[in-house]
Design a protein around this motif. Sequence first.
Motif, PDB file in Angstrom:
ATOM      1  N   ILE A 262      12.772   4.184  -4.633  1.00 30.74           N
ATOM      2  CA  ILE A 262      13.479   4.072  -5.912  1.00 30.74           C
ATOM      3  C   ILE A 262      14.906   3.597  -5.690  1.00 30.74           C
ATOM      4  O   ILE A 262      15.418   2.744  -6.423  1.00 30.74           O
ATOM      5  CB  ILE A 262      13.448   5.427  -6.642  1.00 30.74           C
ATOM      6  N   TYR A 263      15.550   4.130  -4.680  1.00 31.70           N
ATOM      7  CA  TYR A 263      16.929   3.750  -4.389  1.00 31.70           C
ATOM      8  C   TYR A 263      17.035   2.267  -4.024  1.00 31.70           C
ATOM      9  O   TYR A 263      17.881   1.538  -4.548  1.00 31.70           O
ATOM     10  CB  TYR A 263      17.449   4.626  -3.247  1.00 31.70           C
ATOM     11  N   PHE A 264      16.154   1.797  -3.153  1.00 28.70           N
ATOM     12  CA  PHE A 264      16.190   0.392  -2.740  1.00 28.70           C
ATOM     13  C   PHE A 264      15.813  -0.549  -3.882  1.00 28.70           C
ATOM     14  O   PHE A 264      16.236  -1.699  -3.894  1.00 28.70           O
ATOM     15  CB  PHE A 264      15.254   0.163  -1.549  1.00 28.70           C
ATOM     16  N   SER A 265      15.026  -0.079  -4.823  1.00 22.16           N
ATOM     17  CA  SER A 265      14.622  -0.945  -5.935  1.00 22.16           C
ATOM     18  C   SER A 265      15.810  -1.391  -6.783  1.00 22.16           C
ATOM     19  O   SER A 265      15.722  -2.369  -7.517  1.00 22.16           O
ATOM     20  CB  SER A 265      13.598  -0.225  -6.817  1.00 22.16           C
ATOM     21  N   GLU A 266      16.926  -0.695  -6.668  1.00 22.89           N
ATOM     22  CA  GLU A 266      18.117  -1.051  -7.436  1.00 22.89           C
ATOM     23  C   GLU A 266      18.844  -2.251  -6.860  1.00 22.89           C
ATOM     24  O   GLU A 266      19.662  -2.875  -7.536  1.00 22.89           O
ATOM     25  CB  GLU A 266      19.068   0.155  -7.503  1.00 22.89           C
ATOM     26  N   CYS A 267      18.562  -2.586  -5.594  1.00 22.39           N
ATOM     27  CA  CYS A 267      19.267  -3.715  -4.975  1.00 22.39           C
ATOM     28  C   CYS A 267      18.309  -4.746  -4.374  1.00 22.39           C
ATOM     29  O   CYS A 267      18.626  -5.939  -4.349  1.00 22.39           O
ATOM     30  CB  CYS A 267      20.242  -3.223  -3.899  1.00 22.39           C
ATOM     31  N   ALA A 268      17.160  -4.322  -3.907  1.00 21.23           N
ATOM     32  CA  ALA A 268      16.231  -5.237  -3.254  1.00 21.23           C
ATOM     33  C   ALA A 268      15.437  -6.036  -4.283  1.00 21.23           C
ATOM     34  O   ALA A 268      15.219  -5.595  -5.416  1.00 21.23           O
ATOM     35  CB  ALA A 268      15.270  -4.460  -2.351  1.00 21.23           C
ATOM     36  N   HIS A 269      14.996  -7.215  -3.858  1.00 21.10           N
ATOM     37  CA  HIS A 269      14.133  -8.030  -4.721  1.00 21.10           C
ATOM     38  C   HIS A 269      12.771  -7.371  -4.886  1.00 21.10           C
ATOM     39  O   HIS A 269      12.196  -7.370  -5.984  1.00 21.10           O
ATOM     40  CB  HIS A 269      13.968  -9.424  -4.114  1.00 21.10           C
ATOM     41  N   LYS A 270      12.271  -6.778  -3.796  1.00 23.46           N
ATOM     42  CA  LYS A 270      10.968  -6.134  -3.830  1.00 23.46           C
ATOM     43  C   LYS A 270      10.943  -5.020  -2.796  1.00 23.46           C
ATOM     44  O   LYS A 270      11.513  -5.143  -1.713  1.00 23.46           O
ATOM     45  CB  LYS A 270       9.852  -7.141  -3.533  1.00 23.46           C
ATOM     46  N   VAL A 271      10.252  -3.937  -3.133  1.00 17.59           N
ATOM     47  CA  VAL A 271      10.064  -2.821  -2.219  1.00 17.59           C
ATOM     48  C   VAL A 271       8.573  -2.601  -2.042  1.00 17.59           C
ATOM     49  O   VAL A 271       7.836  -2.461  -3.020  1.00 17.59           O
ATOM     50  CB  VAL A 271      10.719  -1.533  -2.754  1.00 17.59           C
ATOM     51  N   VAL A 272       8.124  -2.593  -0.791  1.00 15.45           N
ATOM     52  CA  VAL A 272       6.714  -2.364  -0.487  1.00 15.45           C
ATOM     53  C   VAL A 272       6.602  -1.016   0.213  1.00 15.45           C
ATOM     54  O   VAL A 272       7.140  -0.822   1.303  1.00 15.45           O
ATOM     55  CB  VAL A 272       6.128  -3.475   0.406  1.00 15.45           C
ATOM     56  N   LEU A 273       5.912  -0.072  -0.435  1.00 14.85           N
ATOM     57  CA  LEU A 273       5.751   1.269   0.097  1.00 14.85           C
ATOM     58  C   LEU A 273       4.393   1.357   0.804  1.00 14.85           C
ATOM     59  O   LEU A 273       3.343   1.213   0.178  1.00 14.85           O
ATOM     60  CB  LEU A 273       5.836   2.289  -1.043  1.00 14.85           C
ATOM     61  N   LEU A 274       4.420   1.563   2.118  1.00 11.13           N
ATOM     62  CA  LEU A 274       3.207   1.610   2.933  1.00 11.13           C
ATOM     63  C   LEU A 274       2.783   3.063   3.140  1.00 11.13           C
ATOM     64  O   LEU A 274       3.536   3.870   3.685  1.00 11.13           O
ATOM     65  CB  LEU A 274       3.446   0.951   4.286  1.00 11.13           C
ATOM     66  N   VAL A 275       1.564   3.383   2.703  1.00 11.69           N
ATOM     67  CA  VAL A 275       1.071   4.752   2.736  1.00 11.69           C
ATOM     68  C   VAL A 275      -0.269   4.786   3.474  1.00 11.69           C
ATOM     69  O   VAL A 275      -1.188   4.039   3.126  1.00 11.69           O
ATOM     70  CB  VAL A 275       0.887   5.303   1.300  1.00 11.69           C
ATOM     71  N   ARG A 276      -0.380   5.639   4.473  1.00 14.06           N
ATOM     72  CA  ARG A 276      -1.629   5.737   5.228  1.00 14.06           C
ATOM     73  C   ARG A 276      -2.757   6.350   4.395  1.00 14.06           C
ATOM     74  O   ARG A 276      -3.915   5.998   4.550  1.00 14.06           O
ATOM     75  CB  ARG A 276      -1.427   6.587   6.487  1.00 14.06           C
ATOM     76  N   GLY A 277      -2.415   7.288   3.532  1.00 10.54           N
ATOM     77  CA  GLY A 277      -3.423   7.984   2.741  1.00 10.54           C
ATOM     78  C   GLY A 277      -3.956   7.149   1.599  1.00 10.54           C
ATOM     79  O   GLY A 277      -3.565   5.992   1.389  1.00 10.54           O
TER      80      GLY A 277
END
Length: 427
Positions: A262-277
């Motif tokens: 959420i924090y990075f979404s305020e400045c980054a063009h895109k955030v990719v959250l990688l989840v093993r589950g």
Amino acid sequence: MSGQEDGARPAVTLVGDQWSPECSVVRTFLTRSEVAYTWLRPGDPRGGRMLADHGLTAADAPVLFDEAGRMLRARGLEPVAEWLGLHTDPGGGAYDLVVVGGGPAGMAAAVYGASEGLRTVLVERWAIGGQSGLTSRIENYLGFPEGISGADLADRARRQAEKFGAELVLTRHASTLAETETETQTQTGDGFTLGFADGGSVTARAVILATGANTRTLHAPGVSDFVGRGVYYYSALTEAPLCTGAEVYIVGGANSAGQAAIYFSECAHKVVLLVRGESLEQEMSTYLIKQIAAIASIEVRTHTEVAAAAGDSHLEQLTLRDTRTDTTETVEATWLFAFIGAAPDTAWLGPRFLRDDAGGLVTGNDIAALAAPEPAWPLTRAPYHLETTVPGVFAAGDVRSWSGRRVAAAVGEGSMAVMLVHKYLEA
């Protein structure tokens, strides 16, 4: 650049390369310690000139300069802390209470210990705040309906502890805990000696262990080559300004990863959250899951892990593996932040401390349940809640077995531990 309003600590200039792991560590430490600083690259005209004026080159970076003309080649955090004038040496003499660790549990213990009349010293190996101090936003902590950053919460705790007279000692790494006189890992009426890795020590009548947990690292091929050069662990606050308009990859499925996304979404063009589950519901709080779902720039990729990392001077590519099909995909990537949990920091303690299978310290009534085949508790009285198998040594926060893994839980345990210390000392 980071700063504070009261001007209690000097403004400094840091000259160091963006992709220098050493520079990354120093930047994070300065930010965590609320030291106002300006960061220049060696290739910047002013940065290059400052190095040249002292007979230095880019190879000598990172280098710190202050307004008085002093200079320090930043090699290790303890010399940096001493150069900045931070408190790195205990005042001396015997204390009533030594708290090991400056996260939420430790800071709560320091505040309550000092405010209730115990001569209290807290020893922190890095900076006040622990892992929570690197958290971009805490929204479910009681009393802060709008949320609060981990750094702000840590700074408030620091000022509160100092207000009551707690002594906060930074960049000292606890390495032994022993009986004061015989240097055995036990307890006597004389209390304990906490030894530091550099040979120093501090003595106290009682101990609260709040060392938290050590960050787990990614073990995929190539990842370790880029730590501080595109791969970071719990460093969102320091690196986020450099990620403006970029694509950021975050590894993890628990709250810290969600808060970072959420924090990075305020400045980054895109955030990719990688989840093993298979979903975020397994470990993440519902309020964070709802927020992530509402942000279009965050993509959640489940059943995905980092298989490899590659690049030249910094991270340039990631290989991602689908854990269901074992197929891989290579993507361009400059920024990877890992929030994959941590293991209790207890390896430095002696064998008399009973631990669970994960390394967490077993306390109170749980001691009898896990102490087979022989009793681990040495006294006729029962252990107090939060007391370890060494009488007079208590545990609070993430270092403890079956801890709540939440800031509020850690603060509560740190506060309760002080009440139990009083009970122990008065017995």
